[in-house]
Every structure is written in C-alpha cells, then in structure tokens.
Design a protein around this motif. Structure first.
Motif, PDB file in Angstrom:
ATOM      1  N   TYR A  47       0.830  -1.204   0.000  1.00 35.80           N
ATOM      2  CA  TYR A  47       0.000   0.000   0.000  1.00 35.80           C
ATOM      3  C   TYR A  47       0.867   1.258   0.000  1.00 35.80           C
ATOM      4  CZ  TYR A  47      -3.864  -3.079   1.211  1.00 35.80           C
ATOM      5  OH  TYR A  47      -4.803  -4.076   1.196  1.00 35.80           O
ATOM      6  N   ARG A  83       1.923   5.074   0.817  1.00 38.22           N
ATOM      7  CA  ARG A  83       1.722   5.963   1.956  1.00 38.22           C
ATOM      8  C   ARG A  83       2.058   7.397   1.584  1.00 38.22           C
ATOM      9  NH1 ARG A  83       1.963   3.849   7.318  1.00 38.22           N
ATOM     10  NH2 ARG A  83       1.211   1.708   7.266  1.00 38.22           N
ATOM     11  N   SER A 135      -3.247   0.148  -5.361  1.00 36.91           N
ATOM     12  CA  SER A 135      -2.156  -0.491  -4.633  1.00 36.91           C
ATOM     13  C   SER A 135      -1.383  -1.395  -5.581  1.00 36.91           C
ATOM     14  CB  SER A 135      -2.704  -1.309  -3.456  1.00 36.91           C
ATOM     15  OG  SER A 135      -3.616  -2.296  -3.929  1.00 36.91           O
ATOM     16  N   TYR A 150      -3.287   2.095   4.481  1.00 35.83           N
ATOM     17  CA  TYR A 150      -2.658   3.196   3.754  1.00 35.83           C
ATOM     18  C   TYR A 150      -1.891   4.158   4.679  1.00 35.83           C
ATOM     19  CZ  TYR A 150      -5.109   1.903  -0.536  1.00 35.83           C
ATOM     20  OH  TYR A 150      -5.551   1.237  -1.659  1.00 35.83           O
TER      21      TYR A 150
END
Length: 354
Positions: A60, A62, A118, A329
């Motif tokens: 994921y 960030r 993602s 996330y």
C-alpha cells in the motif's frame, strides 16, 4: 499503461522473485529477475496433477512515498498450510516475506497512488518436476509477481448482487477448502459464469452436506449484521470448519470491529436466515485482500431475489472498510503491528486517498 483503467490483475510490473526447491538442496536463495515467461516441461507435474498454491497480499502506498505490506507473516503462514495439504515443501516465512519485499521495492515507481489503488503481489508455488508418476513432485518453483491494481470490482464500493446455487459446491469436509490452491478456483468458474448469466456479480456458496449454511462469497469470506430483539447489532461470520479459507482480512475485521465496540460472533448463518426478508439481517458483505470489503445488496436464488437491508452499503460495513483502509494506507496509527514497511521503497512523496 497510458490512460487505460488499471482494472485488476491485467497489468504487471517489471520484476519477479524466484526460488527453487529440490530434496537434495532445499530452497535456493531468492533471486530478483525481469518479469518474463517461465520455461516448463510439458510433463511438469503441476500441469497434470494440480500441485499449485498461491497467496495474495498488497503493498500500500503511503503519504511519505513509502510502501507497506499488510500482515505478510500471516500470508506466509497460510501459504505453508496450503503447501502441507498439497504435499508440497514448506517455505521459510522469512523467504516468503523477503521475496515480496524485493518485488515491491524494485517496482516501487510502478505502484499506482490514486484512490483505492495499490500493488497486488501474487506469491505462488508450482510443481516443476517432469514426471507423470502419481506422487508428490520432487522439484518446485516459488515465485512472486506484482500487478498495479484498482478496485477489484469496477464500480468500486457499490453493493453487489450475489447468486446462490444449491446444485454445486465449493468445498467439502476433508477436502481442500481451507487451502488456497488453484484447483479450488478452477472448480468455481462454471458457477461464477452462471452467476453472471443471472445478472449477479459473484457466487454465494453453501455447505456440501445440507446445502443450508452459508460458507464463502466467491473467493471471499462472508459477514452479515443481524439485530437482536432489542435492536442491538451483531456482526456474524461463519466459523472456520475446514471448508472455509482463513482470510487475513476476515481476522483483521473481527479484531477491528470488537475494538470499535461492535459485538461479534462466529456462528453458522443459514440461507433461510439471510433471505428471510424480516429485517433481522440489516447488512451483509464479503471481504478479502483483492476486494477489501464488498457490500452485498441482494441475494438471488432460483426462487427469488431478496434485498439485504436497503440494498446499499450499511453503516457497519462502511465503518469497517474505512477503518481497515486507514490502517493499510497509513492514514491512522496501526495499533496491531500489522503493517510491514518495504525496505528501500521511497519514491517521490504523493499522498494517497481512499
């Protein structure tokens, strides 16, 4: 990829990780290579006897530009449970996680960073020994490939319709239902086509013995929200009984729901209860790594179509989906230690939204 929608599993990143096993040498070191076709003998045992297992997890994006895997250790553990059921060699969990890190780090610049996007990672193991003998193979390949993905369903978080067929089953006690093996998915495809022909998105599977109890939803775990006589909500999911895959998302949602003060129960859910239409079942959803949390708007059987609640995503469903995504996330702290930073994956910071 241009402006073409990502979809799910249609595009692949530039690298893959590989390791091989033989009885004499055990597992080789993991090697990173270019994503390319595999060379297999036409007698490779995976092609004839189905020794093939896989996992699915995501890296994921960030806000600081880094990437984080979600509970890779749990995936590694389940991978070995699947391997044991199919008489395949155990893979050290550290090797599993290392291979996922290598691909995610090498292809960090190919990770999409739009809403709900993602990098989906697909670790798998297949029997590569060329032999037609009916026995466990003596050579195996482990690999991880990556795919930039959008929402699993094209309409994002909208509620889906599901088709329940009593004629065919997904798994029986003593079988491979709790293993994530290729054959389970091959056996589901005809019924999935049947569901689409009925105007539905997915299949609601019933148990093999009585064709009465809800088990899984497609390749996902099933949840519903019921209300007791006093109107208090209860989040319910069928118990793991050897025919249901132990989903990481399932386990995560049970933990999150309990911490949010939602009562939870692992108990059988009958098709009669789900489709009674008496207002007791107010929400239903499915969950899994690929699709996250998917609201169920209606259940269709050969006799009728029954709307769940008001046919739209429910409050508890939406809350759980949002809480899980916020952890994945990095939009809120992770109190469970589920997130696993990917070493070296730090492209230019771009804040993701979900």
């Amino acid at each position: 990829m241009g402006t073409e929608p990502l979809g799910f599993g249609r595009h692949f990143t530039g690298h893959m990780a590989l390791a091989r096993w033989t009885p004499e040498a055990g597992w080789s070191d993991v090697e990173l290579s270019a994503h390319a076709p595999l060379a297999l003998s036409p007698a490779a045992m995976t092609l004839h006897y189905g020794q093939a297992i896989f996992e699915g997890l995501k890296a994921y994006p960030r806000a600081d530009g880094s990437l984080s895997l979600f509970r890779p250790g749990a995936n590694a553990e389940r991978f070995n449970l699947s391997a044991a059921r199919l008489a395949m060699p155990e893979l050290p969990p550290a090797v599993f996680v290392e291979a996922c890190e290598l691909v995610a780090s090498a292809d960090a610049d190919q990770v999409p960073r739009g809403p709900g996007q993602s990098l989906y990672l697909r670790p798998f193991m297949i029997a590569t020994e060329p032999s037609l003998g009916v026995r466990p193979a003596l050579e195996y390949l482990f690999a991880v490939i990556g795919s930039p993905v959008d929402h699993f369903f094209a309409d994002g978080h909208q509620a889906i319709d599901v088709w329940c067929s009593s004629d065919r089953i997904r798994a029986a006690r003593g079988g491979t239902g709790a293993a994530k093996c290729a054959g389970n998915y091959a056996g589901s495809l005809a019924v999935k086509a049947e569901a689409v022909a009925q105007g539905c998105h997915e299949v609601l599977w019933l148990d093999a013995e009585e064709r009465r109890w809800v088990e899984e939803l497609g390749a996902m775990n099933f949840f519903c929200v019921t209300r007791d006589e006093g109107g208090a909500p209860l989040l319910v999911t069928p118990p793991l009984s050897g025919t249901i895959l132990a989903g990481n998302t399932r386990d995560s949602l049970l933990r999150i729901a309990s911490d949010l003060g939602v009562r939870v129960a692992e108990r059988p859910v009958s098709l009669v209860e789900l489709t009674a239409g008496d207002g007791r079942v107010t929400e239903a959803f499915a969950c899994g790594t690929a699709a996250s949390v998917v609201p169920i708007g209606a259940v269709t059987t050969k006799e009728r179509r029954v709307r769940i609640g008001d046919g739209h995503p429910g409050k508890i469903t939406t809350r759980l989906r949002d809480e899980l995504a916020a952890i994945q996330y990095g939009l809120q702290p992770d109190p469970y230690g589920w997130t696993h930073p990917v070493p070296g994956a730090t492209p230019a910071p771009v804040g993701p939204s979900v």
